[in-house]
Design a protein around this motif. Structure first.
Motif, PDB file in Angstrom:
ATOM      1  N   LEU A 552      37.615  28.234  47.386  1.00  0.00           N
ATOM      2  CA  LEU A 552      38.105  29.561  47.740  1.00  0.00           C
ATOM      3  C   LEU A 552      38.328  30.331  46.447  1.00  0.00           C
ATOM      4  N   VAL A 553      37.671  31.493  46.313  1.00  0.00           N
ATOM      5  CA  VAL A 553      37.697  32.207  45.040  1.00  0.00           C
ATOM      6  C   VAL A 553      38.058  33.672  45.242  1.00  0.00           C
ATOM      7  N   ASN A 554      38.636  34.237  44.198  1.00  0.00           N
ATOM      8  CA  ASN A 554      38.895  35.668  44.115  1.00  0.00           C
ATOM      9  C   ASN A 554      38.011  36.208  42.998  1.00  0.00           C
ATOM     10  N   ILE A 555      37.030  37.047  43.346  1.00  0.00           N
ATOM     11  CA  ILE A 555      36.054  37.540  42.386  1.00  0.00           C
ATOM     12  C   ILE A 555      36.355  38.992  42.068  1.00  0.00           C
ATOM     13  N   LYS A 556      36.484  39.302  40.786  1.00  0.00           N
ATOM     14  CA  LYS A 556      36.709  40.677  40.349  1.00  0.00           C
ATOM     15  C   LYS A 556      35.373  41.281  39.942  1.00  0.00           C
ATOM     16  N   MET A 557      35.070  42.436  40.571  1.00  0.00           N
ATOM     17  CA  MET A 557      33.790  43.090  40.360  1.00  0.00           C
ATOM     18  C   MET A 557      33.946  44.369  39.530  1.00  0.00           C
ATOM     19  N   LYS A 558      32.946  44.650  38.714  1.00  0.00           N
ATOM     20  CA  LYS A 558      32.878  45.898  37.966  1.00  0.00           C
ATOM     21  C   LYS A 558      31.419  46.280  37.813  1.00  0.00           C
ATOM     22  N   ASN A 559      31.084  47.488  38.279  1.00  0.00           N
ATOM     23  CA  ASN A 559      29.704  47.981  38.236  1.00  0.00           C
ATOM     24  C   ASN A 559      28.734  47.021  38.921  1.00  0.00           C
ATOM     25  N   GLY A 560      29.191  46.374  39.993  1.00  0.00           N
ATOM     26  CA  GLY A 560      28.323  45.508  40.767  1.00  0.00           C
ATOM     27  C   GLY A 560      28.122  44.122  40.207  1.00  0.00           C
ATOM     28  N   VAL A 561      28.842  43.747  39.121  1.00  0.00           N
ATOM     29  CA  VAL A 561      28.713  42.421  38.495  1.00  0.00           C
ATOM     30  C   VAL A 561      30.088  41.765  38.458  1.00  0.00           C
ATOM     31  N   ALA A 562      30.131  40.450  38.728  1.00  0.00           N
ATOM     32  CA  ALA A 562      31.391  39.717  38.683  1.00  0.00           C
ATOM     33  C   ALA A 562      31.851  39.562  37.240  1.00  0.00           C
ATOM     34  N   THR A 563      33.044  40.060  36.938  1.00  0.00           N
ATOM     35  CA  THR A 563      33.594  39.893  35.588  1.00  0.00           C
ATOM     36  C   THR A 563      34.414  38.619  35.480  1.00  0.00           C
ATOM     37  N   SER A 564      34.976  38.151  36.596  1.00  0.00           N
ATOM     38  CA  SER A 564      35.746  36.904  36.573  1.00  0.00           C
ATOM     39  C   SER A 564      35.752  36.279  37.952  1.00  0.00           C
ATOM     40  N   ILE A 565      35.865  34.954  37.956  1.00  0.00           N
ATOM     41  CA  ILE A 565      35.961  34.195  39.206  1.00  0.00           C
ATOM     42  C   ILE A 565      37.189  33.306  39.101  1.00  0.00           C
ATOM     43  N   GLU A 566      38.160  33.569  39.963  1.00  0.00           N
ATOM     44  CA  GLU A 566      39.404  32.809  39.956  1.00  0.00           C
ATOM     45  C   GLU A 566      39.380  31.809  41.103  1.00  0.00           C
ATOM     46  N   ILE A 567      39.542  30.520  40.778  1.00  0.00           N
ATOM     47  CA  ILE A 567      39.526  29.462  41.791  1.00  0.00           C
ATOM     48  C   ILE A 567      40.935  29.324  42.368  1.00  0.00           C
ATOM     49  N   LEU A 568      41.028  29.433  43.701  1.00  0.00           N
ATOM     50  CA  LEU A 568      42.344  29.468  44.332  1.00  0.00           C
ATOM     51  C   LEU A 568      42.747  28.160  45.001  1.00  0.00           C
ATOM     52  N   ASN A 569      41.789  27.396  45.530  1.00  0.00           N
ATOM     53  CA  ASN A 569      42.175  26.204  46.284  1.00  0.00           C
ATOM     54  C   ASN A 569      41.797  24.905  45.587  1.00  0.00           C
ATOM     55  N   ASN A 570      41.366  24.987  44.340  1.00  0.00           N
ATOM     56  CA  ASN A 570      41.006  23.769  43.610  1.00  0.00           C
ATOM     57  C   ASN A 570      40.957  24.107  42.126  1.00  0.00           C
ATOM     58  N   THR A 571      41.953  23.655  41.345  1.00  0.00           N
ATOM     59  CA  THR A 571      42.000  23.995  39.928  1.00  0.00           C
ATOM     60  C   THR A 571      40.961  23.200  39.159  1.00  0.00           C
TER      61      THR A 571
END
Length: 682
Positions: A552-571
């Motif tokens: 389960l991830v939280n992806i931050k987008m900028k100009n249509g490209v993922a700048t970061s992917i944060e893993i939420l359910n598995n470190t």
């Protein structure tokens, strides 16, 4: 009160014990026991009222405007010369309005004495189909409006007063002085009807008006009517006085209907109440357009140009106001909403028309039918019409959908969910009768959701958020599908659909776990070598190859490209929700994680926890300064105290700890660290 005179009591008139004699006039539908028999027959004998061709009076029929004008004209002495002046002044207006022929002379009489105004006639011509000034119009005239005309026709001055009716708050402020004047001369009873009410918007019956006519005529015969001592006024174009000055304020009330000797009261910026004469000849602008006094409303901002105590001209505009509150009720048919808000430490409500408002919901343009009870709103409005609405959903991330179910024992519909994706237990909320499902963009009955087809809206394990009835955390009235794959600049929240390889330039994301996802239910997100990957609350950068299916991830987008992917359910080290045991080695407050060495065997805690799920060795577990609780040897500790205890510990002891990891606000963190001082066993 005698039930036989209930209809009379409804208008709240004073029963005056006047001498009564026998009259020739009689009507087939007026019996000897009728409460208004005396007053109807005496008024008929005086020529104030007439019956119908079939010999009836129809005492319970609502009074019509044309009938009332004819009745009130009996109080006025208008000469032939006055009628000629009235015809030259108002004839063209009446010709354009085309009232029924028989009422025309009575309209001229009332116009000549300022009992009615041209503005009132214009409004009457627009009301109903046919209009109120047509002979066959059946549209009732309200008690408030009738009271004002009675007062004027009797030549009474308005008398400000404190009313004692139970429904006084429903009476317009501008009408109260007219009621006060009629109470003073005995036409109206301060006690109201049998229930103590005035009922300002209800119509009057013909019998009730007959009673009022009789009492009013008795007063005029004894005291005279000052209207009959004044010549017929002729409207003139006013010349500008030399001593003009401007006064600003907010309209408190209007005494009048646009002509004659009317009054206006305003609250000044110094909170003073000022009252001025407001003649029909005054120049009036409302919201920048030439208008008349009849279009001036209470609450408008006013700039009055006055000479002494008289208004020469006035500019009025709707006051623009702002409130912040909560939607308590929505009426879709009327496009209005009731808002509850705080003002001066008290709770108030206001109903506003949202028909032409610019509506934003969570920052996005929205329709009125997308608003729900319980949403927080900021509203800009003028009068009773909203012009701008900023709404915010009261939606709370719940966890991961489990199922819908009907509980027959408690007779309630439920939605079950798991607070985190690895939890073995589920929790539930009770469903409202109808639940809004954003996946279908409509409300579904709770009964339908708990049927065999109900689970087609959500898949087990899918992340969902709940919306509660009027903001209360007990009954679910909305369930939101936590996935938006069309975000170009913002966040995308979902599951990884496929393992990622280094040479890939995209990553597939789905709102569901892999086994529940159909081919059309995942999207490809652009990634590159600059896309950061990290576990929640960790500053250590990971590699894209560490990403795995169903994370389960939280992806931050900028100009249509993922700048970061944060893993939420598995470190990074594989820390899902659970309870773990090991040595509390260190606390890194700046980075926001603790070191827990699970390779150290536990003598105190019996190894009955989830260590098998994570690597047997050092593990970095995120914590939160405000949500994580620390204990040492049963004593609550602050983060600073815990760090000092670790730094100052003796060489022959270590801190054996139980660490509880939970999902909080979509983040997996250590919610409780319970440590015990333990000697080394050499």
């Amino acid at each position: 009160m005698n039930k036989k005179i209930t209809k009379f009591a409804a208008i709240a008139l004073v029963v005056l014990m006047l001498p009564v004699s026998t009259f020739a006039a009689s009507f087939k539908d007026i019996t000897n026991k009728h409460w208004a028999k005396t007053y109807i027959e005496q008024c008929a004998d005086l020529g104030f009222i007439n019956g119908f061709p079939d010999g009836t009076f129809k005492p319970n029929a609502p009074i019509r405007f044309t009938e009332l004008v004819k009745m009130l004209s009996n109080f006025l002495n208008v000469s032939e010369a006055d009628m000629q002046v009235a015809e030259s002044t108002y004839g063209a207006t009446l010709n354009s309005l085309k009232p029924t022929a028989w009422v025309r002379p009575y309209l001229l009489k009332c116009l000549s004495k300022d009992v009615i105004s041209v503005d009132l006639l214009n409004n009457a011509a627009k009301s109903g189909s046919p209009s109120m000034i047509k002979d066959n119009a059946q549209y009732p005239f309200s008690r408030s409006d009738t009271t004002m005309l009675f007062c004027r026709a009797m030549g009474l001055d308005p008398v400000p007063t404190n009313l004692t009716y139970k429904d006084t708050e429903k009476i317009k402020t501008s009408v109260i002085p007219y009621i006060g004047a009629l109470q003073k001369v005995g036409v109206l009873n301060p006690q109201g009807d049998e229930n103590g009410n005035f009922r300002p918007t209800d119509p009057l019956s013909r019998a009730e008006v007959a009673k009022m006519l009789y009492v009013a005529n008795s007063y005029i015969q004894a005291n005279g009517n000052k209207l009959n001592n004044n010549p017929t006024p002729v409207p003139t174009t006013p010349t500008a006085p030399s001593n003009l000055e401007n006064v600003m304020g907010v309209v408190k009330s209007m005494f009048g209907m646009g002509s004659g000797q009317n009054y206006i009261s305003i609250n000044t910026p110094n909170n003073e109440l000022k009252v001025y004469n407001f003649p029909a000849s005054a120049n009036v602008k409302v919201n920048g357009k030439t208008s008349s006094a009849s279009n001036v409303k209470e609450g408008m901002e006013a700039v009055l140009t006055i000479s002494g105590e008289t208004v020469y001209s006035g500019e009025f505009k709707d006051a623009i106001k702002n409130i912040e509150g909560t939607i308590k009720e929505i009426r879709s048919n009327n496009y209005d909403a009731k808002i509850e808000y705080k003002e001066n430490n008290s709770t108030k409500t206001i109903t506003l028309d949202f028909r032409n408002a610019d509506i934003k919901l969570d920052g996005k343009t929205a329709r009125f039918d997308e608003l729900r009870e319980g949403y927080d709103v900021k509203v800009t409005y003028s009068e009773d019409k909203a012009t701008k609405v900023e709404a915010k959903k009261n939606i709370t991330f719940a966890g991961f959908f489990e199922k819908f179910e009907y509980d027959s024992r408690n007779r309630e519909y439920r939605v079950y969910y798991r607070p985190d994706s690895n939890s073995s237990r589920s929790e539930y909320y009770v469903l409202d009768d109808n639940v809004y499902i954003n996946k279908s963009n409509r409300s579904i009955s709770a009964r339908s959701l708990t049927s065999r087809n109900g689970n087609t809206y959500f898949t087990k394990g899918q992340p969902v958020s709940f919306e509660f009835y009027r903001g209360k955390n007990d009954i679910v009235t909305g369930i939101y599908y936590d996935f938006d794959g069309n975000v170009r600049d913002g966040n995308i929240y979902g599951y990884i659909y496929n393992d990622v390889r280094r040479n890939y330039s995209t990553i597939d994301i789905s709102p569901k776990l892999y086994k529940d996802t159909r081919r059309s239910e995942y999207i490809s997100i652009n990634i590159d070598s600059y896309t950061d990957v990290y576990a929640y609350n960790s500053n250590r950068r990971l590699d894209l190859v560490n990403l795995r299916r169903d994370m389960l991830v939280n992806i931050k987008m900028k100009n249509g490209v993922a700048t970061s992917i944060e893993i939420l359910n598995n470190t990074y080290d594989g820390i899902p929700a659970g309870t773990y045991v090991g040595e509390l080695y260190q606390i890194y407050s700046r980075e926001g994680y603790i070191d827990l060495d699970t390779s150290v065997k536990s003598n105190y805690y019996y190894n009955s926890y989830d260590n098998a799920k994570i690597e047997n060795g050092p593990n970095q577990i995120p914590f939160d300064d405000y949500k994580t609780k620390f204990y040492l040897d049963g004593k609550a500790m602050s983060i600073t105290q815990m760090m000092q205890a670790i730094e100052n510990r003796s060489y022959n002891v270590y801190f054996e700890a139980v660490v509880k990891v939970e999902l909080k606000d979509g983040k997996y963190i250590a919610t409780e660290v319970n440590a015990k001082t333990t000697p080394f066993n050499y």
